[in-house]
Design a protein around this motif. Structure first.
Motif, PDB file in Angstrom:
ATOM      1  N   TRP A 132      43.111  45.991  28.924  1.00 28.65           N
ATOM      2  CA  TRP A 132      41.859  46.129  28.175  1.00 28.65           C
ATOM      3  C   TRP A 132      40.646  46.157  29.100  1.00 28.65           C
ATOM      4  O   TRP A 132      39.671  46.838  28.844  1.00 28.65           O
ATOM      5  N   SER A 133      40.716  45.408  30.203  1.00 24.54           N
ATOM      6  CA  SER A 133      39.604  45.368  31.156  1.00 24.54           C
ATOM      7  C   SER A 133      39.896  46.285  32.340  1.00 24.54           C
ATOM      8  O   SER A 133      40.956  46.187  32.966  1.00 24.54           O
ATOM      9  N   GLN A 138      38.306  46.281  35.177  1.00 28.11           N
ATOM     10  CA  GLN A 138      38.028  45.631  36.448  1.00 28.11           C
ATOM     11  C   GLN A 138      39.104  44.642  36.883  1.00 28.11           C
ATOM     12  O   GLN A 138      39.366  44.470  38.073  1.00 28.11           O
ATOM     13  N   ALA A 139      39.747  43.969  35.942  1.00 26.36           N
ATOM     14  CA  ALA A 139      40.695  42.908  36.285  1.00 26.36           C
ATOM     15  C   ALA A 139      42.035  43.476  36.754  1.00 26.36           C
ATOM     16  O   ALA A 139      42.443  44.566  36.340  1.00 26.36           O
ATOM     17  N   SER A 162      45.110  42.422  32.416  1.00 29.32           N
ATOM     18  CA  SER A 162      44.320  42.003  31.254  1.00 29.32           C
ATOM     19  C   SER A 162      45.048  42.350  29.968  1.00 29.32           C
ATOM     20  O   SER A 162      45.886  43.253  29.931  1.00 29.32           O
ATOM     21  N   LEU A 213      40.600  37.526  24.705  1.00 26.88           N
ATOM     22  CA  LEU A 213      40.671  38.409  25.853  1.00 26.88           C
ATOM     23  C   LEU A 213      41.171  37.613  27.046  1.00 26.88           C
ATOM     24  O   LEU A 213      40.560  36.615  27.447  1.00 26.88           O
ATOM     25  N   CYS A 214      42.288  38.043  27.622  1.00 22.11           N
ATOM     26  CA  CYS A 214      42.891  37.371  28.773  1.00 22.11           C
ATOM     27  C   CYS A 214      42.781  38.286  29.984  1.00 22.11           C
ATOM     28  O   CYS A 214      43.279  39.411  29.952  1.00 22.11           O
ATOM     29  N   THR A 215      42.125  37.820  31.041  1.00 24.83           N
ATOM     30  CA  THR A 215      41.999  38.614  32.262  1.00 24.83           C
ATOM     31  C   THR A 215      42.588  37.828  33.431  1.00 24.83           C
ATOM     32  O   THR A 215      42.383  36.626  33.551  1.00 24.83           O
ATOM     33  N   SER A 267      42.852  37.496  37.552  1.00 25.99           N
ATOM     34  CA  SER A 267      42.216  37.848  38.820  1.00 25.99           C
ATOM     35  C   SER A 267      43.127  37.434  39.973  1.00 25.99           C
ATOM     36  O   SER A 267      43.528  36.261  40.072  1.00 25.99           O
ATOM     37  N   ASP A 287      41.624  33.999  32.935  1.00 27.14           N
ATOM     38  CA  ASP A 287      40.514  33.592  32.070  1.00 27.14           C
ATOM     39  C   ASP A 287      40.834  34.001  30.643  1.00 27.14           C
ATOM     40  O   ASP A 287      41.066  35.185  30.370  1.00 27.14           O
ATOM     41  N   CYS A 288      40.846  33.037  29.747  1.00 18.76           N
ATOM     42  CA  CYS A 288      41.126  33.289  28.334  1.00 18.76           C
ATOM     43  C   CYS A 288      39.861  33.017  27.532  1.00 18.76           C
ATOM     44  O   CYS A 288      39.453  31.859  27.380  1.00 18.76           O
ATOM     45  N   ALA A 303      48.864  39.549  30.899  1.00 22.91           N
ATOM     46  CA  ALA A 303      47.884  39.756  31.968  1.00 22.91           C
ATOM     47  C   ALA A 303      48.449  39.310  33.313  1.00 22.91           C
ATOM     48  O   ALA A 303      48.254  39.970  34.343  1.00 22.91           O
TER      49      ALA A 303
END
Length: 247
Positions: A24-25, A27-28, A31, A42-44, A46, A119-120, A140
């Protein structure tokens, strides 16, 4: 199971509609936007090449998580905890739960000296935010590990993930064990429980509390069976998401 139906028309052993939008992201490194009915998280993930100082030189990686709710994830606005200057106890507890759940299926030696932070962020809350977060975080995490292997931070033959993990809520309402509680059910549950299960059907964590009347072993067994069955369905949704093309 009985013929009891719920406010949204589901059977007592039926999950809400579950969707996972992988990638979904943009940048990550990994995700997923996960939805359990009206709950959306939303779970990303890194990926960092390197580990915290206390792990340096030990040949192991680290996976951890942070959880937060947007101000209007609920019916009324809540101030951001960053503005308050203090992270709440509930937030800390859920962050640690997500991290423990993910580390239960990660071989940190195979991960190498790399760190993955998940990050959730709860965009919309309608019960089961922590269980949705764990379920989406796994997807993710899997993509972040694949990214690390592609970039050669992880050895090509290493497989840091040795199982999947998912989570679901269960509870007793009006004497009936039920699966995947929405908020209107959660607030009046006599017993409320969160169950974290691996893809092989092993328990990682069981958090259960009698909010009203105490529960007996028969009821506990019924809740655990519902949780195992629900997590097996979530495992299949995760696998389907990971098998498809990322967004």
């Amino acid at each position: 199971m009985t013929d009891v139906t719920r406010a949204d028309g589901r059977a007592i052993d039926q999950l809400r509609e579950v969707t996972i939008e992988r990638g979904w992201s943009a940048q990550a490194e990994g995700s997923a936007l996960v939805s359990f009915g009206g709950t959306k998280v939303l779970c990303t993930a890194s990926f960092t090449n390197g580990v915290p100082r206390w792990l340096t030189g030990k040949g192991k990686g680290w996976v951890t998580a942070e959880y937060a709710m947007l101000p209007r994830a609920t019916n009324t606005r809540n101030d951001r905890e960053s503005v308050k200057g203090k992270i709440g106890g509930r937030t800390h507890e859920i962050s640690r739960l997500i991290g423990r759940a993910l580390r239960a299926v990660v071989d940190t030696k195979a991960l190498g000296e790399n760190t993955i932070v998940i990050d959730c962020d709860v965009l919309q809350a309608d019960g089961g935010t922590r269980t949705a977060a764990i379920t989406g975080a796994y997807v993710a995490l899997a993509d972040a590990i694949a990214w690390g292997r592609e970039k050669k931070f992880i050895a090509q033959r290493s497989e840091p993930l040795f199982d999947s993990v998912a989570a679901v809520s269960v509870g007793i309402i009006d004497g009936e064990p039920m699966l995947d509680l929405a908020y209107v059910e959660d607030v009046r549950a006599e017993t409320d429980m969160n169950i974290v299960v691996t893809g092989r059907g092993l328990f990682v964590e069981v958090q259960g509390t009698a909010e009203g009347a105490p529960f007996d072993k028969r009821e506990l067994d019924a809740l655990l069976e519902l949780g195992i069955a629900g997590c097996a369905q979530l495992r299949d949704v995760q696998a389907e998401a990971l098998a498809g093309a990322a967004r």
